[in-house]
Design a protein around this motif. Structure first.
Motif, PDB file in Angstrom:
ATOM      1  N   THR A   7      32.762   5.366-113.245  1.00  0.00           N
ATOM      2  CA  THR A   7      31.542   5.480-114.044  1.00  0.00           C
ATOM      3  C   THR A   7      31.661   6.707-114.938  1.00  0.00           C
ATOM      4  OG1 THR A   7      29.135   5.454-113.999  1.00  0.00           O
ATOM      5  CG2 THR A   7      30.216   6.761-112.293  1.00  0.00           C
ATOM      6  N   ARG A   8      30.635   6.934-115.747  1.00  0.00           N
ATOM      7  CA  ARG A   8      30.724   8.068-116.675  1.00  0.00           C
ATOM      8  C   ARG A   8      29.344   8.616-116.985  1.00  0.00           C
ATOM      9  NH1 ARG A   8      27.434   5.997-120.176  1.00  0.00           N
ATOM     10  NH2 ARG A   8      27.995   4.217-121.435  1.00  0.00           N
ATOM     11  N   PHE A   9      29.330   9.872-117.410  1.00  0.00           N
ATOM     12  CA  PHE A   9      28.137  10.492-117.976  1.00  0.00           C
ATOM     13  C   PHE A   9      28.530  10.813-119.410  1.00  0.00           C
ATOM     14  CE2 PHE A   9      25.709  14.592-118.632  1.00  0.00           C
ATOM     15  CZ  PHE A   9      24.490  13.969-118.851  1.00  0.00           C
ATOM     16  N   ALA A  10      27.699  10.408-120.373  1.00  0.00           N
ATOM     17  CA  ALA A  10      28.128  10.463-121.782  1.00  0.00           C
ATOM     18  C   ALA A  10      27.094  11.159-122.672  1.00  0.00           C
ATOM     19  CB  ALA A  10      28.389   9.044-122.281  1.00  0.00           C
ATOM     20  N   PRO A  11      26.928  12.457-122.500  1.00  0.00           N
ATOM     21  CA  PRO A  11      25.909  13.150-123.297  1.00  0.00           C
ATOM     22  C   PRO A  11      26.345  13.394-124.744  1.00  0.00           C
ATOM     23  CG  PRO A  11      27.099  14.732-121.954  1.00  0.00           C
ATOM     24  CD  PRO A  11      27.657  13.363-121.609  1.00  0.00           C
ATOM     25  N   SER A  12      25.377  13.524-125.609  1.00  0.00           N
ATOM     26  CA  SER A  12      25.627  13.925-126.999  1.00  0.00           C
ATOM     27  C   SER A  12      25.279  15.412-127.111  1.00  0.00           C
ATOM     28  CB  SER A  12      24.732  13.142-127.957  1.00  0.00           C
ATOM     29  OG  SER A  12      24.935  11.766-127.774  1.00  0.00           O
ATOM     30  N   PRO A  13      26.178  16.210-127.642  1.00  0.00           N
ATOM     31  CA  PRO A  13      25.896  17.650-127.739  1.00  0.00           C
ATOM     32  C   PRO A  13      24.982  17.987-128.912  1.00  0.00           C
ATOM     33  CG  PRO A  13      28.125  17.208-128.476  1.00  0.00           C
ATOM     34  CD  PRO A  13      27.556  15.883-128.057  1.00  0.00           C
ATOM     35  N   ILE A  43      32.088  13.134-124.190  1.00  0.00           N
ATOM     36  CA  ILE A  43      31.252  13.851-125.158  1.00  0.00           C
ATOM     37  C   ILE A  43      31.051  12.954-126.379  1.00  0.00           C
ATOM     38  CG2 ILE A  43      31.096  15.917-126.614  1.00  0.00           C
ATOM     39  CD1 ILE A  43      30.843  16.584-123.651  1.00  0.00           C
ATOM     40  N   GLU A  44      29.821  12.559-126.623  1.00  0.00           N
ATOM     41  CA  GLU A  44      29.528  11.619-127.712  1.00  0.00           C
ATOM     42  C   GLU A  44      29.105  12.398-128.957  1.00  0.00           C
ATOM     43  OE1 GLU A  44      27.392   8.119-126.233  1.00  0.00           O
ATOM     44  OE2 GLU A  44      29.386   7.670-125.474  1.00  0.00           O
ATOM     45  N   ASP A  45      30.137  12.851-129.676  1.00  0.00           N
ATOM     46  CA  ASP A  45      29.896  13.796-130.774  1.00  0.00           C
ATOM     47  C   ASP A  45      30.320  13.243-132.126  1.00  0.00           C
ATOM     48  OD1 ASP A  45      32.567  13.719-130.225  1.00  0.00           O
ATOM     49  OD2 ASP A  45      32.893  15.880-130.310  1.00  0.00           O
ATOM     50  N   ALA A 194      29.385   4.154-135.495  1.00  0.00           N
ATOM     51  CA  ALA A 194      28.033   4.326-134.966  1.00  0.00           C
ATOM     52  C   ALA A 194      28.063   4.128-133.452  1.00  0.00           C
ATOM     53  CB  ALA A 194      27.063   3.352-135.633  1.00  0.00           C
ATOM     54  N   TYR A 195      26.966   4.526-132.840  1.00  0.00           N
ATOM     55  CA  TYR A 195      26.857   4.590-131.390  1.00  0.00           C
ATOM     56  C   TYR A 195      27.379   3.361-130.641  1.00  0.00           C
ATOM     57  CZ  TYR A 195      24.434   3.898-126.949  1.00  0.00           C
ATOM     58  OH  TYR A 195      24.165   3.582-125.656  1.00  0.00           O
ATOM     59  N   HIS A 196      26.863   2.163-130.969  1.00  0.00           N
ATOM     60  CA  HIS A 196      27.207   0.989-130.157  1.00  0.00           C
ATOM     61  C   HIS A 196      28.712   0.709-130.141  1.00  0.00           C
ATOM     62  CE1 HIS A 196      23.212  -0.339-129.165  1.00  0.00           C
ATOM     63  NE2 HIS A 196      22.838  -0.311-130.429  1.00  0.00           N
ATOM     64  N   ALA A 198      31.257   2.857-130.714  1.00  0.00           N
ATOM     65  CA  ALA A 198      32.016   3.895-130.022  1.00  0.00           C
ATOM     66  C   ALA A 198      31.859   3.766-128.506  1.00  0.00           C
ATOM     67  CB  ALA A 198      31.564   5.272-130.510  1.00  0.00           C
ATOM     68  N   VAL A 199      30.629   3.531-128.058  1.00  0.00           N
ATOM     69  CA  VAL A 199      30.363   3.428-126.613  1.00  0.00           C
ATOM     70  C   VAL A 199      31.072   2.208-126.009  1.00  0.00           C
ATOM     71  CG1 VAL A 199      28.543   2.825-124.973  1.00  0.00           C
ATOM     72  CG2 VAL A 199      28.192   4.673-126.589  1.00  0.00           C
ATOM     73  N   THR A 200      30.975   1.090-126.695  1.00  0.00           N
ATOM     74  CA  THR A 200      31.567  -0.142-126.166  1.00  0.00           C
ATOM     75  C   THR A 200      33.082   0.001-126.045  1.00  0.00           C
ATOM     76  OG1 THR A 200      29.792  -1.388-127.203  1.00  0.00           O
ATOM     77  CG2 THR A 200      31.721  -2.632-126.519  1.00  0.00           C
ATOM     78  N   ILE A 212      26.288   3.629-115.637  1.00  0.00           N
ATOM     79  CA  ILE A 212      25.073   4.106-114.967  1.00  0.00           C
ATOM     80  C   ILE A 212      24.355   5.023-115.953  1.00  0.00           C
ATOM     81  CG2 ILE A 212      24.190   5.422-112.994  1.00  0.00           C
ATOM     82  CD1 ILE A 212      26.754   4.529-111.480  1.00  0.00           C
ATOM     83  N   ARG A 213      23.167   4.631-116.365  1.00  0.00           N
ATOM     84  CA  ARG A 213      22.449   5.396-117.392  1.00  0.00           C
ATOM     85  C   ARG A 213      20.974   5.011-117.349  1.00  0.00           C
ATOM     86  NH1 ARG A 213      25.145   2.218-122.599  1.00  0.00           N
ATOM     87  NH2 ARG A 213      24.236   0.182-122.133  1.00  0.00           N
ATOM     88  N   GLY A 214      20.169   5.723-118.105  1.00  0.00           N
ATOM     89  CA  GLY A 214      18.723   5.526-118.071  1.00  0.00           C
ATOM     90  C   GLY A 214      18.296   4.173-118.629  1.00  0.00           C
ATOM     91  N   ASP A 216      16.222   3.554-120.715  1.00  0.00           N
ATOM     92  CA  ASP A 216      15.963   3.581-122.160  1.00  0.00           C
ATOM     93  C   ASP A 216      17.127   2.953-122.924  1.00  0.00           C
ATOM     94  OD1 ASP A 216      17.407   5.794-121.168  1.00  0.00           O
ATOM     95  OD2 ASP A 216      17.034   6.958-122.986  1.00  0.00           O
ATOM     96  N   LEU A 217      18.276   2.795-122.277  1.00  0.00           N
ATOM     97  CA  LEU A 217      19.425   2.193-122.948  1.00  0.00           C
ATOM     98  C   LEU A 217      19.638   0.731-122.533  1.00  0.00           C
ATOM     99  CD1 LEU A 217      21.723   5.327-122.953  1.00  0.00           C
ATOM    100  CD2 LEU A 217      20.804   4.150-124.946  1.00  0.00           C
ATOM    101  N   PHE A 218      18.646   0.160-121.843  1.00  0.00           N
ATOM    102  CA  PHE A 218      18.780  -1.231-121.395  1.00  0.00           C
ATOM    103  C   PHE A 218      18.946  -2.185-122.587  1.00  0.00           C
ATOM    104  CE2 PHE A 218      16.907  -5.317-119.987  1.00  0.00           C
ATOM    105  CZ  PHE A 218      17.744  -5.596-118.928  1.00  0.00           C
TER     106      PHE A 218
HETATM  107  N1  GLU Z   1      25.286   9.453-125.687  1.00  0.00           N
HETATM  108  C1  GLU Z   1      24.139   8.703-125.290  1.00  0.00           C
HETATM  109  C2  GLU Z   1      22.951   9.623-125.109  1.00  0.00           C
HETATM  110  O1  GLU Z   1      23.066  10.801-125.181  1.00  0.00           O
HETATM  111  C3  GLU Z   1      24.352   7.963-123.989  1.00  0.00           C
HETATM  112  C4  GLU Z   1      25.249   6.807-124.154  1.00  0.00           C
HETATM  113  C5  GLU Z   1      25.380   5.897-122.961  1.00  0.00           C
HETATM  114  O2  GLU Z   1      25.152   6.303-121.809  1.00  0.00           O
HETATM  115  O3  GLU Z   1      25.763   4.778-123.166  1.00  0.00           O
HETATM  116  O4  GLU Z   1      21.868   9.169-124.915  1.00  0.00           O
END
Ligand code: GLU
Length: 280
Positions: A7-13, A43-45, A194-196, A198-200, A212-214, A216-218
């Motif tokens: 799994t991963r945690f993917a924050p944006s700085p 790191i989603e930068d 863009a986000y989708h 890069a994440v995919t 595993i994420r909040g 809000d990203l469903f």
């Molecule tokens: N980088 C995204 C954020 O900060 C999260 C991306 C993800 O978990 O898919 O909300």
């Protein structure tokens, strides 16, 4: 051999982490530990206009303070722009994308004058080829948008597995509804991705088996499931988790000036207290 639980945690700085981020990071990390698997940090930068090196440094410090460890090297999206570009070209060659020259302001105006859809569900259309050629020749910036109709026709019906739950309690085998995202932008006019997208790509490249994420990203998952099908990538299992709310009942968010982890630490709060407060 089945892939190890990853799994991963993917924050944006783009700011300092707050309780909501801590909850996500700890939830992912604990799940990996329970499964004897791996927990990655990404790191989603890609958005150079909003990301700051100081925030990235703070992320490493905050996560270490929480007692988390992660594998090196950390994937930083800004170092992989050419890979995203290659995927965009692949999709464009197959007629699944079109160039959108409209600015956000122009789209907002179009929505206001024909009131159906929103900025997030916008369905556009390619320009007639002579107009497009003219604007390209003039060097005008454009975004690449997914042509939802073409994409759905190619991918057919899709599902994903939700082991957590969406905002309305959705769980189990979920029919994907990528139309929730409209003709989503896959390459922004300013940063070229863009986000989708890069994440995919990254979830697949990093061998993520469990996202595993909040919750809000469903909705984002519905779009990302479609991209997985188009790019021939594996589909991870999803575990969306509840969002932490503050004393006012509202979810923690950077824009509301939620107390940051750095502030909590300075105030003498310990990671153990934070875990207990979050029920972890
Ligand atoms: N980088 C995204 C954020 O900060 C999260 C991306 C993800 O978990 O898919 O909300």
């Amino acid at each position: 051999m089945t892939a190890p639980f990853t799994t991963r945690f993917a924050p944006s700085p783009t700011g300092l982490l707050h309780r909501g981020h801590a909850f996500s990071a700890l939830t992912a990390h604990d799940a990996a530990r329970a499964a004897g698997g791996r927990s990655l940090l990404r790191i989603e930068d890609i958005d150079a206009t909003r990301c700051r090196p100081a925030f990235e440094t703070a992320i490493y410090g905050d996560l270490a303070w929480l007692g988390l460890e992660w594998e090196q090297p950390v994937r930083r999206q800004s170092e992989h722009l050419t890979e995203y570009q290659a995927a965009i070209e692949r999709l464009a060659e197959r007629g699944l994308l079109y160039r959108c020259f409209r600015t956000r302001k122009e789209i907002a105006e179009a929505i206001a004058s024909a009131p159906h859809g929103t900025m997030d569900t916008w369905r556009g259309s390619p320009l007639p080829s002579d107009q497009e050629a003219r604007r390209l020749a003039a060097g005008e910036a454009f975004a690449w948008r997914l042509s939802l109709d073409a994409a759905l026709a190619q991918a057919g019906p899709l599902t994903f597995t939700e082991e957590g739950s969406g905002p309305n309690g959705e769980t189990g085998l979920i029919p994907a509804r990528p139309e929730l995202g409209g003709d989503v932008v896959l390459a922004r006019r300013d940063v070229g991705v863009a986000y989708h997208l890069a994440v995919t790509l990254d979830d697949a490249l990093q061998g993520v088996t469990h996202v595993i994420r909040g919750e809000d990203l469903f909705e984002a998952t519905h779009v990302q499931r479609l991209l997985q099908a188009l790019l021939d990538l594996p589909t991870p299992v999803y575990r969306h988790h509840r969002l932490l709310t503050g004393p006012d009942g509202k979810r923690y968010a950077k824009r509301d000036h939620a107390q940051t982890l750095a502030e909590l630490r300075t105030a003498g709060v310990t990671p153990q207290q934070l875990r207990a407060e979050m029920g972890l």
